[in-house]
Write a protein that holds these residues in place. Structure first.
Motif, PDB file in Angstrom:
ATOM      1  N   THR A   3     -30.923  18.292  31.485  1.00 35.71           N
ATOM      2  CA  THR A   3     -31.691  18.142  30.253  1.00 35.71           C
ATOM      3  C   THR A   3     -33.164  18.060  30.600  1.00 35.71           C
ATOM      4  O   THR A   3     -33.574  17.223  31.402  1.00 35.71           O
ATOM      5  CB  THR A   3     -31.249  16.871  29.506  1.00 35.71           C
ATOM      6  OG1 THR A   3     -29.865  16.993  29.159  1.00 35.71           O
ATOM      7  CG2 THR A   3     -32.070  16.655  28.246  1.00 35.71           C
ATOM      8  N   ASP A  27     -28.546  14.547  35.837  1.00 33.96           N
ATOM      9  CA  ASP A  27     -28.479  15.509  34.737  1.00 33.96           C
ATOM     10  C   ASP A  27     -29.743  15.542  33.893  1.00 33.96           C
ATOM     11  O   ASP A  27     -29.780  16.190  32.844  1.00 33.96           O
ATOM     12  CB  ASP A  27     -27.272  15.204  33.849  1.00 33.96           C
ATOM     13  CG  ASP A  27     -27.339  13.813  33.230  1.00 33.96           C
ATOM     14  OD1 ASP A  27     -27.943  12.910  33.856  1.00 33.96           O
ATOM     15  OD2 ASP A  27     -26.779  13.623  32.136  1.00 33.96           O
ATOM     16  N   LEU A  28     -30.808  14.834  34.331  1.00 32.57           N
ATOM     17  CA  LEU A  28     -32.060  14.804  33.592  1.00 32.57           C
ATOM     18  C   LEU A  28     -33.202  15.250  34.495  1.00 32.57           C
ATOM     19  O   LEU A  28     -33.189  14.976  35.691  1.00 32.57           O
ATOM     20  CB  LEU A  28     -32.354  13.391  33.064  1.00 32.57           C
ATOM     21  CG  LEU A  28     -31.263  12.688  32.254  1.00 32.57           C
ATOM     22  CD1 LEU A  28     -31.723  11.293  31.853  1.00 32.57           C
ATOM     23  CD2 LEU A  28     -30.875  13.496  31.031  1.00 32.57           C
ATOM     24  N   ARG A 124     -29.651  11.439  26.401  1.00 30.19           N
ATOM     25  CA  ARG A 124     -28.433  12.258  26.304  1.00 30.19           C
ATOM     26  C   ARG A 124     -27.949  12.346  24.854  1.00 30.19           C
ATOM     27  O   ARG A 124     -27.501  13.396  24.390  1.00 30.19           O
ATOM     28  CB  ARG A 124     -27.347  11.672  27.195  1.00 30.19           C
ATOM     29  CG  ARG A 124     -27.662  11.743  28.680  1.00 30.19           C
ATOM     30  CD  ARG A 124     -26.513  11.198  29.527  1.00 30.19           C
ATOM     31  NE  ARG A 124     -26.877  11.173  30.939  1.00 30.19           N
ATOM     32  CZ  ARG A 124     -27.102  10.064  31.649  1.00 30.19           C
ATOM     33  NH1 ARG A 124     -26.979   8.883  31.057  1.00 30.19           N
ATOM     34  NH2 ARG A 124     -27.436  10.136  32.913  1.00 30.19           N
TER      35      ARG A 124
END
Length: 218
Positions: A3, A27-28, A124
């Protein structure tokens, strides 16, 4: 693909701290850090991030620039989520942030963003279209004073359920707090949505809108 996030705060130290929190998550990814609204909007146009993390107060007036920037982002890039960070518990900021729709919006207190991955959770959630309000924001504003007229349609038990929703509890937590089954909680929540005329939004958005009505009446 991680992301992609743009971080906006006039404090260099806070920008770096938030970027560090983001960098700890696989995931960031922070694609830009900026110090004012103009730079934020330019970064959104350039990078097309999935989420913006912005302070409420930034130059030039240090009032509600972050909220107004979130509104401009909604117009220019409606698929971009916005997480607003505030040093203060201000009901009007939350109402202003969510008034155009609850989807892809979050309101957190700066003092709590590092606790138990709250910032990562909010990022998220808004990236996938959800909404987040810091429980401490609503816990400080739980007692309605004037009262929205629609709130007068609720039974005492429905108001109890709404207070627990405002405290950030899910259906199971509400049931435990009020000694109700989850099925009974769901029935009360559906009745709340109907009486507050929140029948068109998706479930997660209606919960936020119901809480905001409660807050606006306090």
């Amino acid at each position: 693909m991680p992301t992609r996030i743009v971080i906006a705060d006039d404090s260099y130290l806070i920008r770096q701290a938030v970027a560090g929190l983001v960098g700890d998550e696989d995931d960031l990814a922070a694609v830009a850090t900026v110090g004012d609204v103009d730079a934020l909007l330019a970064a959104v146009e350039q990078h097309r991030p999935d989420v913006v993390v912005t302070d409420v107060r930034m130059p030039p007036t240090h009032t509600d620039e972050g909220i107004r920037a979130a509104q401009r982002v909604r117009d220019a890039a409606p698929q971009t989520g916005v997480v607003v960070l505030s040093q203060f518990v201000r009901r009007e900021y939350a109402v202003q942030l969510f008034e155009g729709g609850a989807g892809r919006r979050a309101y957190l207190l700066k003092d709590r963003v590092a606790e138990a991955g709250q910032l990562a959770h909010a990022i998220r959630e808004v990236a996938r279209g959800g909404s987040v309000i810091d429980p401490l924001v609503v816990e400080a504003l739980l007692t309605p004073a004037g009262g929205d007229r629609r709130l007068g349609r609720l039974t005492p038990r429905e108001l109890d359920v709404l207070r627990e929703m405002a405290a950030g509890r899910n259906n199971a937590g509400i049931g435990e707090a009020l000694s109700l089954t989850e099925r009974a909680v769901a029935k009360h929540i559906n009745a709340i949505f109907a009486k507050l005329k929140l029948t068109e939004e998706e479930q997660v958005h209606r919960r936020v809108q119901a809480v905001l009505l409660f807050l606006a009446a306090s």
